[in-house]
Design a protein around this motif. Sequence first.
Motif, PDB file in Angstrom:
ATOM      1  N   PHE A  67      23.265 -10.100 -10.438  1.00  0.00           N
ATOM      2  CA  PHE A  67      22.555  -9.332 -11.520  1.00  0.00           C
ATOM      3  C   PHE A  67      21.733  -8.732 -10.952  1.00  0.00           C
ATOM      4  CE2 PHE A  67      24.144 -13.344 -13.497  1.00  0.00           C
ATOM      5  CZ  PHE A  67      25.150 -12.928 -14.241  1.00  0.00           C
ATOM      6  N   GLY A  68      20.910  -8.833  -9.723  1.00  0.00           N
ATOM      7  CA  GLY A  68      20.074  -8.269  -9.039  1.00  0.00           C
ATOM      8  C   GLY A  68      18.929  -8.921  -8.701  1.00  0.00           C
ATOM      9  N   ASP A  69      17.773  -8.744  -8.312  1.00  0.00           N
ATOM     10  CA  ASP A  69      16.894  -9.331  -7.704  1.00  0.00           C
ATOM     11  C   ASP A  69      16.235 -10.200  -8.715  1.00  0.00           C
ATOM     12  OD1 ASP A  69      17.498  -8.705  -4.906  1.00  0.00           O
ATOM     13  OD2 ASP A  69      15.780  -6.890  -4.992  1.00  0.00           O
ATOM     14  N   ASP A  70      15.446 -11.238  -8.432  1.00  0.00           N
ATOM     15  CA  ASP A  70      14.294 -12.239  -9.244  1.00  0.00           C
ATOM     16  C   ASP A  70      15.380 -12.630 -10.569  1.00  0.00           C
ATOM     17  OD1 ASP A  70      12.925 -11.908  -7.270  1.00  0.00           O
ATOM     18  OD2 ASP A  70      11.353 -10.740  -8.384  1.00  0.00           O
ATOM     19  N   GLN A  71      16.368 -12.904 -10.693  1.00  0.00           N
ATOM     20  CA  GLN A  71      17.199 -13.331 -11.807  1.00  0.00           C
ATOM     21  C   GLN A  71      16.888 -14.778 -12.174  1.00  0.00           C
ATOM     22  OE1 GLN A  71      19.114 -11.452 -13.856  1.00  0.00           O
ATOM     23  NE2 GLN A  71      18.942 -13.362 -14.942  1.00  0.00           N
ATOM     24  N   SER A  72      16.609 -14.953 -13.473  1.00  0.00           N
ATOM     25  CA  SER A  72      16.071 -16.415 -13.668  1.00  0.00           C
ATOM     26  C   SER A  72      17.103 -17.310 -14.577  1.00  0.00           C
ATOM     27  CB  SER A  72      14.821 -16.428 -14.645  1.00  0.00           C
ATOM     28  OG  SER A  72      14.406 -17.507 -15.356  1.00  0.00           O
ATOM     29  N   PHE A  73      17.491 -18.370 -14.175  1.00  0.00           N
ATOM     30  CA  PHE A  73      18.292 -19.267 -14.982  1.00  0.00           C
ATOM     31  C   PHE A  73      17.590 -20.706 -15.394  1.00  0.00           C
ATOM     32  CE2 PHE A  73      20.458 -16.840 -11.625  1.00  0.00           C
ATOM     33  CZ  PHE A  73      21.534 -16.451 -12.128  1.00  0.00           C
ATOM     34  N   LYS A  74      17.982 -20.785 -16.670  1.00  0.00           N
ATOM     35  CA  LYS A  74      17.202 -21.836 -17.452  1.00  0.00           C
ATOM     36  C   LYS A  74      17.876 -23.240 -16.803  1.00  0.00           C
ATOM     37  CE  LYS A  74      15.581 -20.267 -21.888  1.00  0.00           C
ATOM     38  NZ  LYS A  74      15.503 -20.406 -23.386  1.00  0.00           N
ATOM     39  N   VAL A  95      13.170 -23.379  -1.422  1.00  0.00           N
ATOM     40  CA  VAL A  95      13.207 -22.302  -1.387  1.00  0.00           C
ATOM     41  C   VAL A  95      13.865 -21.711  -0.403  1.00  0.00           C
ATOM     42  CG1 VAL A  95      11.752 -20.045  -1.283  1.00  0.00           C
ATOM     43  CG2 VAL A  95      10.989 -22.062  -2.694  1.00  0.00           C
ATOM     44  N   GLY A  96      14.719 -21.024  -0.379  1.00  0.00           N
ATOM     45  CA  GLY A  96      15.582 -20.291   0.717  1.00  0.00           C
ATOM     46  C   GLY A  96      17.041 -20.749   0.674  1.00  0.00           C
ATOM     47  N   ASP A  97      17.138 -21.816   0.097  1.00  0.00           N
ATOM     48  CA  ASP A  97      18.669 -22.527   0.014  1.00  0.00           C
ATOM     49  C   ASP A  97      19.490 -21.642  -0.729  1.00  0.00           C
ATOM     50  OD1 ASP A  97      17.884 -25.086   1.172  1.00  0.00           O
ATOM     51  OD2 ASP A  97      17.803 -26.047  -0.760  1.00  0.00           O
ATOM     52  N   GLN A  98      20.814 -21.649  -0.153  1.00  0.00           N
ATOM     53  CA  GLN A  98      21.761 -20.685  -0.805  1.00  0.00           C
ATOM     54  C   GLN A  98      22.665 -21.695  -1.858  1.00  0.00           C
ATOM     55  OE1 GLN A  98      24.474 -19.553   2.130  1.00  0.00           O
ATOM     56  NE2 GLN A  98      22.844 -18.516   3.270  1.00  0.00           N
ATOM     57  N   VAL A  99      22.484 -21.147  -3.055  1.00  0.00           N
ATOM     58  CA  VAL A  99      23.156 -22.022  -4.298  1.00  0.00           C
ATOM     59  C   VAL A  99      24.191 -21.082  -4.968  1.00  0.00           C
ATOM     60  CG1 VAL A  99      21.085 -23.147  -4.568  1.00  0.00           C
ATOM     61  CG2 VAL A  99      21.444 -21.166  -5.745  1.00  0.00           C
ATOM     62  N   TRP A 100      25.177 -21.991  -5.722  1.00  0.00           N
ATOM     63  CA  TRP A 100      26.272 -21.260  -6.550  1.00  0.00           C
ATOM     64  C   TRP A 100      25.994 -22.156  -7.791  1.00  0.00           C
ATOM     65  CZ3 TRP A 100      26.794 -22.234  -1.400  1.00  0.00           C
ATOM     66  CH2 TRP A 100      27.436 -21.324  -0.563  1.00  0.00           C
ATOM     67  N   ILE A 101      25.909 -21.283  -8.899  1.00  0.00           N
ATOM     68  CA  ILE A 101      25.455 -21.814 -10.404  1.00  0.00           C
ATOM     69  C   ILE A 101      26.589 -21.584 -11.187  1.00  0.00           C
ATOM     70  CG2 ILE A 101      23.805 -21.638 -12.173  1.00  0.00           C
ATOM     71  CD1 ILE A 101      21.769 -21.047 -10.217  1.00  0.00           C
ATOM     72  N   ASP A 102      26.955 -22.687 -12.015  1.00  0.00           N
ATOM     73  CA  ASP A 102      27.757 -22.348 -13.030  1.00  0.00           C
ATOM     74  C   ASP A 102      27.178 -22.070 -14.286  1.00  0.00           C
ATOM     75  OD1 ASP A 102      30.064 -22.363 -14.896  1.00  0.00           O
ATOM     76  OD2 ASP A 102      30.151 -24.664 -14.857  1.00  0.00           O
ATOM     77  N   VAL A 103      27.397 -20.888 -14.595  1.00  0.00           N
ATOM     78  CA  VAL A 103      26.474 -20.192 -15.671  1.00  0.00           C
ATOM     79  C   VAL A 103      26.924 -20.191 -16.987  1.00  0.00           C
ATOM     80  CG1 VAL A 103      24.897 -18.169 -16.390  1.00  0.00           C
ATOM     81  CG2 VAL A 103      25.067 -19.022 -13.926  1.00  0.00           C
ATOM     82  N   LYS A 104      26.146 -20.436 -18.050  1.00  0.00           N
ATOM     83  CA  LYS A 104      26.624 -20.132 -19.370  1.00  0.00           C
ATOM     84  C   LYS A 104      25.565 -19.262 -20.092  1.00  0.00           C
ATOM     85  CE  LYS A 104      27.057 -22.608 -23.894  1.00  0.00           C
ATOM     86  NZ  LYS A 104      26.665 -24.007 -24.549  1.00  0.00           N
ATOM     87  N   ARG A 105      26.131 -18.232 -20.945  1.00  0.00           N
ATOM     88  CA  ARG A 105      25.198 -17.417 -21.540  1.00  0.00           C
ATOM     89  C   ARG A 105      24.632 -17.836 -22.989  1.00  0.00           C
ATOM     90  NH1 ARG A 105      23.059 -12.195 -20.506  1.00  0.00           N
ATOM     91  NH2 ARG A 105      24.335 -11.951 -18.623  1.00  0.00           N
ATOM     92  N   GLU A 106      23.468 -17.950 -23.203  1.00  0.00           N
ATOM     93  CA  GLU A 106      23.221 -18.228 -24.668  1.00  0.00           C
ATOM     94  C   GLU A 106      23.587 -17.096 -25.680  1.00  0.00           C
ATOM     95  OE1 GLU A 106      19.091 -19.534 -26.453  1.00  0.00           O
ATOM     96  OE2 GLU A 106      19.742 -21.438 -25.131  1.00  0.00           O
ATOM     97  N   LYS A 107      24.078 -17.442 -26.540  1.00  0.00           N
ATOM     98  CA  LYS A 107      24.427 -16.403 -27.502  1.00  0.00           C
ATOM     99  C   LYS A 107      23.593 -15.775 -28.250  1.00  0.00           C
ATOM    100  CE  LYS A 107      29.426 -18.027 -28.157  1.00  0.00           C
ATOM    101  NZ  LYS A 107      30.209 -18.450 -29.221  1.00  0.00           N
ATOM    102  N   LYS A 108      22.290 -16.667 -28.774  1.00  0.00           N
ATOM    103  CA  LYS A 108      21.466 -15.967 -29.459  1.00  0.00           C
ATOM    104  C   LYS A 108      20.178 -15.010 -28.803  1.00  0.00           C
ATOM    105  CE  LYS A 108      21.642 -19.311 -33.204  1.00  0.00           C
ATOM    106  NZ  LYS A 108      21.221 -20.668 -33.825  1.00  0.00           N
ATOM    107  N   THR A 109      20.092 -15.706 -27.693  1.00  0.00           N
ATOM    108  CA  THR A 109      18.846 -15.244 -26.949  1.00  0.00           C
ATOM    109  C   THR A 109      19.264 -14.432 -25.619  1.00  0.00           C
ATOM    110  OG1 THR A 109      18.654 -17.036 -25.524  1.00  0.00           O
ATOM    111  CG2 THR A 109      17.371 -16.786 -27.504  1.00  0.00           C
ATOM    112  N   GLY A 110      20.652 -14.717 -25.242  1.00  0.00           N
ATOM    113  CA  GLY A 110      20.972 -14.063 -24.016  1.00  0.00           C
ATOM    114  C   GLY A 110      20.704 -14.523 -22.691  1.00  0.00           C
TER     115      GLY A 110
END
Length: 133
Positions: A67-74, A95-110
């Motif tokens: 998604f680019g730089d500085d992407q926020s995940f709740k 900070v600096g750890d490499q991570v893989w995230i299983d992401v769900k997009r919230e329908k109402k707010t995105g």
Amino acid sequence: MNVRAILVCALIAGFSVLPALSQQDTSRPETARFGDPSATARSLQDYVYGVVKKIGAAELILDKTEFGDDQSFKLLPKTKFVHDGKPSTLAQLKVGDQVWIDVKREKKTGDLIARKVVTGIQPTETKGGPQTR
């Protein structure tokens, strides 16, 4: 007569390829510490990769994502954390750890919600059978 000659040539060509096919090495190469790379890639292919830039109590900010730089995940109370195939916590992330995230997009707010955050090395199958995940 031409059809018969073509069939005979095709059969001869087919039989000449059989010895080469039977000599292929079908053993799996040992890849040391990292296991089978294709198995790891398949298990994380739907996850978002990134590098931890900032850790908050309710959100995780990653750098270098799709998604680019500085992407926020709740982060929710039910977000799972896994390190080297074992349960982990948010406090163990740095900070600096490499991570893989299983992401769900919230329908109402995105908003992007992290369902599972994975770090470290993923266990893969070994000669003795599959390891627990």
